[in-house]
Design an enzyme around this catalytic site. Structure first.
Site, mmCIF file in Angstrom:
data_model
loop_
_atom_site.group_PDB
_atom_site.id
_atom_site.type_symbol
_atom_site.label_atom_id
_atom_site.label_comp_id
_atom_site.label_asym_id
_atom_site.label_seq_id
_atom_site.Cartn_x
_atom_site.Cartn_y
_atom_site.Cartn_z
ATOM 1 C CB THR A 1 14.035 -51.457 -19.061
ATOM 2 O OG1 THR A 1 15.335 -51.471 -18.610
ATOM 3 C CG2 THR A 1 13.492 -50.126 -18.443
ATOM 4 C CB THR B 1 14.386 -58.611 -23.564
ATOM 5 O OG1 THR B 1 15.791 -58.129 -23.200
ATOM 6 C CG2 THR B 1 14.384 -58.622 -25.213
ATOM 7 C CG PHE C 1 28.525 -45.910 -16.824
ATOM 8 C CD1 PHE C 1 28.284 -46.442 -18.080
ATOM 9 C CD2 PHE C 1 28.338 -44.433 -16.672
ATOM 10 C CE1 PHE C 1 28.066 -45.970 -19.205
ATOM 11 C CE2 PHE C 1 27.933 -43.870 -17.684
ATOM 12 C CZ PHE C 1 27.744 -44.398 -19.239
ATOM 13 C CG ASN D 1 26.322 -52.076 -20.714
ATOM 14 O OD1 ASN D 1 27.408 -52.042 -19.931
ATOM 15 N ND2 ASN D 1 25.165 -52.058 -20.059
ATOM 16 C CE LYS E 1 18.271 -54.763 -19.153
ATOM 17 N NZ LYS E 1 18.298 -53.434 -19.158
ATOM 18 C CB CYS F 1 23.572 -54.788 -18.384
ATOM 19 S SG CYS F 1 22.876 -53.844 -16.939
ATOM 20 C CB ALA G 1 30.368 -53.910 -12.895
HETATM 21 C C1 UDX Z 1 17.305 -51.873 -13.545
HETATM 22 C C2 UDX Z 1 16.973 -52.148 -14.942
HETATM 23 O O1 UDX Z 1 16.708 -53.561 -15.182
HETATM 24 C C3 UDX Z 1 18.161 -51.705 -15.934
HETATM 25 O O2 UDX Z 1 17.615 -51.881 -17.216
HETATM 26 C C4 UDX Z 1 18.798 -50.503 -15.537
HETATM 27 O O3 UDX Z 1 19.865 -50.187 -16.126
HETATM 28 C C5 UDX Z 1 18.728 -50.325 -14.077
HETATM 29 O O4 UDX Z 1 17.654 -50.555 -13.404
HETATM 30 P P1 UDX Z 1 18.133 -53.380 -11.806
HETATM 31 O O5 UDX Z 1 18.191 -52.291 -10.499
HETATM 32 O O6 UDX Z 1 19.288 -54.456 -11.681
HETATM 33 O O7 UDX Z 1 18.230 -52.727 -13.027
HETATM 34 O O8 UDX Z 1 16.705 -53.997 -11.799
HETATM 35 P P2 UDX Z 1 16.018 -54.666 -10.493
HETATM 36 O O9 UDX Z 1 16.778 -55.323 -9.661
HETATM 37 O O10 UDX Z 1 14.932 -55.777 -11.276
HETATM 38 O O11 UDX Z 1 15.226 -53.522 -9.859
HETATM 39 C C6 UDX Z 1 14.034 -52.963 -10.238
HETATM 40 C C7 UDX Z 1 12.906 -52.747 -9.280
HETATM 41 O O12 UDX Z 1 11.972 -52.054 -9.752
HETATM 42 C C8 UDX Z 1 12.442 -54.073 -8.766
HETATM 43 O O13 UDX Z 1 12.775 -54.010 -7.116
HETATM 44 C C9 UDX Z 1 10.756 -53.765 -8.948
HETATM 45 O O14 UDX Z 1 9.972 -54.287 -7.847
HETATM 46 C C10 UDX Z 1 10.794 -52.483 -9.141
HETATM 47 N N1 UDX Z 1 9.563 -51.587 -9.729
HETATM 48 C C11 UDX Z 1 9.343 -52.305 -11.056
HETATM 49 C C12 UDX Z 1 8.841 -50.922 -8.981
HETATM 50 O O15 UDX Z 1 8.920 -50.620 -7.948
HETATM 51 N N2 UDX Z 1 7.936 -50.463 -9.804
HETATM 52 C C13 UDX Z 1 7.387 -50.926 -11.143
HETATM 53 O O16 UDX Z 1 6.401 -50.438 -11.635
HETATM 54 C C14 UDX Z 1 8.372 -51.878 -11.657
HETATM 55 C C1 UDX Z 2 28.025 -54.186 -16.565
HETATM 56 C C2 UDX Z 2 29.053 -53.229 -17.060
HETATM 57 O O1 UDX Z 2 30.428 -53.490 -16.771
HETATM 58 C C3 UDX Z 2 28.428 -51.878 -16.078
HETATM 59 O O2 UDX Z 2 29.391 -50.923 -16.489
HETATM 60 C C4 UDX Z 2 26.991 -51.624 -16.414
HETATM 61 O O3 UDX Z 2 26.582 -50.668 -15.810
HETATM 62 C C5 UDX Z 2 26.100 -53.019 -16.368
HETATM 63 O O4 UDX Z 2 26.863 -54.041 -17.220
HETATM 64 P P1 UDX Z 2 28.035 -56.174 -14.413
HETATM 65 O O5 UDX Z 2 27.185 -56.942 -15.671
HETATM 66 O O6 UDX Z 2 27.615 -56.050 -13.471
HETATM 67 O O7 UDX Z 2 28.421 -54.675 -15.402
HETATM 68 O O8 UDX Z 2 29.432 -56.982 -14.615
HETATM 69 P P2 UDX Z 2 30.693 -57.139 -15.508
HETATM 70 O O9 UDX Z 2 31.863 -57.136 -14.794
HETATM 71 O O10 UDX Z 2 30.688 -56.086 -16.741
HETATM 72 O O11 UDX Z 2 30.480 -58.459 -16.203
HETATM 73 C C6 UDX Z 2 29.463 -59.146 -17.005
HETATM 74 C C7 UDX Z 2 29.899 -60.641 -17.512
HETATM 75 O O12 UDX Z 2 30.961 -60.615 -18.354
HETATM 76 C C8 UDX Z 2 30.109 -61.595 -16.217
HETATM 77 O O13 UDX Z 2 29.408 -62.547 -16.438
HETATM 78 C C9 UDX Z 2 31.649 -61.618 -16.271
HETATM 79 O O14 UDX Z 2 32.022 -62.708 -15.768
HETATM 80 C C10 UDX Z 2 31.750 -61.580 -17.857
HETATM 81 N N1 UDX Z 2 33.485 -61.105 -17.902
HETATM 82 C C11 UDX Z 2 33.676 -60.026 -17.701
HETATM 83 C C12 UDX Z 2 34.202 -62.155 -18.795
HETATM 84 O O15 UDX Z 2 33.726 -63.206 -19.131
HETATM 85 N N2 UDX Z 2 35.406 -61.532 -19.068
HETATM 86 C C13 UDX Z 2 35.818 -60.481 -18.884
HETATM 87 O O16 UDX Z 2 37.209 -60.144 -18.842
HETATM 88 C C14 UDX Z 2 35.170 -59.689 -17.952
#
Ligand code: UDX
Ligand code: UDX
Length: 458
Positions: A91, A93, A161, A223, A278, A275, A163
């Site tokens: 999903t 932006t 949730f 988030n 967005k 995440c 990470a």
């Molecule tokens: C996704 C969303 O980006 C995020 O907002 C949400 O919180 C969790 O799901 P992520 O799993 O990281 O996160 O996304 P991505 O790795 O891009 O995977 C989505 C998959 O859906 C892709 O592999 C894409 O090919 C697939 N897709 C997309 C379908 O199978 N059908 C569609 O119509 C669109």
């Molecule tokens: C985040 C949320 O933690 C998770 O719960 C949600 O489901 C998806 O978004 P993610 O983006 O995978 O997970 O990783 P996260 O560990 O949260 O780090 C996000 C970014 O913040 C990274 O670039 C990380 O390096 C940065 N970060 C994190 C900092 O710069 N400082 C910190 O203290 C912690």
């Protein structure tokens, strides 16, 4: 073997793949089918080389694949088999039209909902796993029930949730599982079905049930709060650099207050990932939609502060290297948005690389997992960038090394060897504060951490 029930997940990405593998591992009598339109991705899930790098994922997949976990590209044929359908498509932006740059693009989600409606042949629970704007479930429910064909759908919100980099740990031992559903009898029954799945391995008191809107909004809020902590400590890091304070000492001192807590206070070059930005922009759009201008501006500042932090990092490189980067070799150690993943979505390294190229620097990128993704992100400027898996090679002849990702292996490099191979004066810009700055200073480096005083030798 006859399975108790069948779960289908649409979207085999960073969220769908690991989450379903964990459910399959812990619920051996449930059939779990994961589908995706992307054929290469599905093939990779079935192969020795998984499509995403995530520590511990291989073992979880191996335990269940072929037993009760299956990957397929056939979305339509699998819909009628499913009792529960998780939707985990992306999903992003919106880049066009109303809400461009802020609102979530729901086109994939709606298309999936319409496909489900068309092909479901019995009552089905549809679970939002993607992060969606508040009240999306209601819209989805209306689409599913338009032109009734006798099939009933219950829509639940079950935000994820996890990470990246710690996904398996987070899925195995979640702080909580959140399930939102309708308050009527049928909604409660659907909630219970999903509760029973998670209860196979998650203690019941950690499974929270709410109404649908609360679940949707909780994900955006979680988030936003996490990102806000990083922007807050990064704001303080700028003040630390302007004064004599040390941001790690400040973070430690405030983190010992049990009301604040020690986690998520690591100052850095900025947060990345698919995440945070967005979801905050989504929240901002939502607030604006409801006329809450001040609330929208408050949350938007978290994103603006993050951009400021990335730009400040580059400004520091420019001034540290005598205000010109033209033809200077600069090695980036790390390109992933955080350690232990090959994911580069919204990585600060992308912003930093592009700004360095604007300054006409020669950028060389080293990362243990993310080089393929980095090449993809920089496709339009690929002839201006070099890649090397070996950080020693990358640093050879460089004016500066920049730590962009907190990979463990960057801590253990032989920095004397790196220094010897660099041009002098040799500088290190530690965008993650992971190195021993005093020791680097002793070697002879000019050292520029985040939120601490620089060490300038020459
Ligand atoms: C996704 C969303 O980006 C995020 O907002 C949400 O919180 C969790 O799901 P992520 O799993 O990281 O996160 O996304 P991505 O790795 O891009 O995977 C989505 C998959 O859906 C892709 O592999 C894409 O090919 C697939 N897709 C997309 C379908 O199978 N059908 C569609 O119509 C669109
Ligand atoms: C985040 C949320 O933690 C998770 O719960 C949600 O489901 C998806 O978004 P993610 O983006 O995978 O997970 O990783 P996260 O560990 O949260 O780090 C996000 C970014 O913040 C990274 O670039 C990380 O390096 C940065 N970060 C994190 C900092 O710069 N400082 C910190 O203290 C912690």
């Amino acid at each position: 073997m006859a399975f108790k029930q069948t779960i289908l997940c649409i979207g085999a990405g960073y969220v769908g793949g690991p989450t379903m593998s964990m459910i399959a591992k812990n619920c051996p009598d449930t059939q779990v089918i994961v589908v995706d339109l992307n054929e290469a991705r599905i093939k990779a899930w079935q192969s020795e080389t998984l499509p995403i790098y995530e520590p511990g994922l291989r073992e979880v997949v191996d335990e269940a694949i072929g037993r009760n976990l299956f990957f397929s590209t056939d979305v339509i044929a699998n819909i009628p088999k499913a009792d529960i359908i998780f939707v985990s498509v992306n999903t992003p932006t919106k880049t066009y039209g109303q809400g461009a740059g802020r609102a979530a693009d729901l086109q994939y989600w709606e298309a999936v909902a319409r496909t489900i409606k068309e092909h479901a042949t019995s009552d089905t629970i549809v679970v939002e796993k993607s992060t969606l704007p508040v009240r999306t479930a209601e819209a989805i429910e209306r689409i599913l029930h338009a032109s009734q064909n006798g099939v009933h759908f219950d829509v639940l919100s079950n935000p994820e949730f996890l990470a990246e980099g710690t996904a398996i740990h987070d899925l195995e031992n979640p702080d909580r599982v959140l399930i939102g559903g309708r308050e009527d009898e049928q909604g409660q029954k659907a909630i219970q079905t999903l509760v029973d799945i998670y209860a196979e391995w998650v203690p019941r008191e950690k499974i929270l049930t709410t109404n649908v809107w609360s679940a949707e909004l909780s994900k955006l809020t979680a988030n936003a709060f996490l990102a806000q902590r990083i922007s807050s400590i990064n704001a303080i890091s700028a003040l630390c650099e302007a004064t004599e304070a040390d941001v790690d000492e400040v973070a430690h001192a405030i983190g010992t207050d049990s009301r604040i807590g020690p986690k998520f206070l690591r100052s850095s070059v900025g947060f990345g990932g698919s995440c945070f930005k967005k979801d905050i922009l989504n929240l901002v759009y939502l607030c604006e939609h409801y006329g809450l201008t001040e609330v929208a501006a408050y949350w938007e500042q978290v994103v603006l502060m993050n951009e400021y932090q990335m730009n400040r990092f580059v400004d520091k490189i420019v001034s540290g290297l005598f205000n010109t980067l033209v033809n200077k070799r600069i090695a980036l150690f790390g390109f992933a948005f955080k350690a232990n993943t090959g994911d580069t979505r919204e990585s600060p390294a992308i912003t930093v690389t592009r700004r360095l190229l604007e300054e006409r620097a020669n950028v060389v990128i080293s990362d243990p997992q993310a080089i393929p993704e980095a090449k993809h992100d920089l496709a339009d400027v690929i002839d201006q960038v070099e890649f090397s898996e070996d950080p020693y090679e990358a640093a050879k002849g460089a004016h500066a090394v920049c730590i962009m990702t907190e990979w463990e292996q960057f801590k253990d490099l032989d920095y004397q060897r790196i220094y010897d191979a660099m041009l002098k004066p040799a500088s290190i810009f530690d965008g993650r504060n992971i190195l021993d700055h005093a020791a680097l200073g002793e070697i002879g480096f000019n050292v520029y951490p985040v939120g601490k005083h620089a060490i300038v030798n020459g």
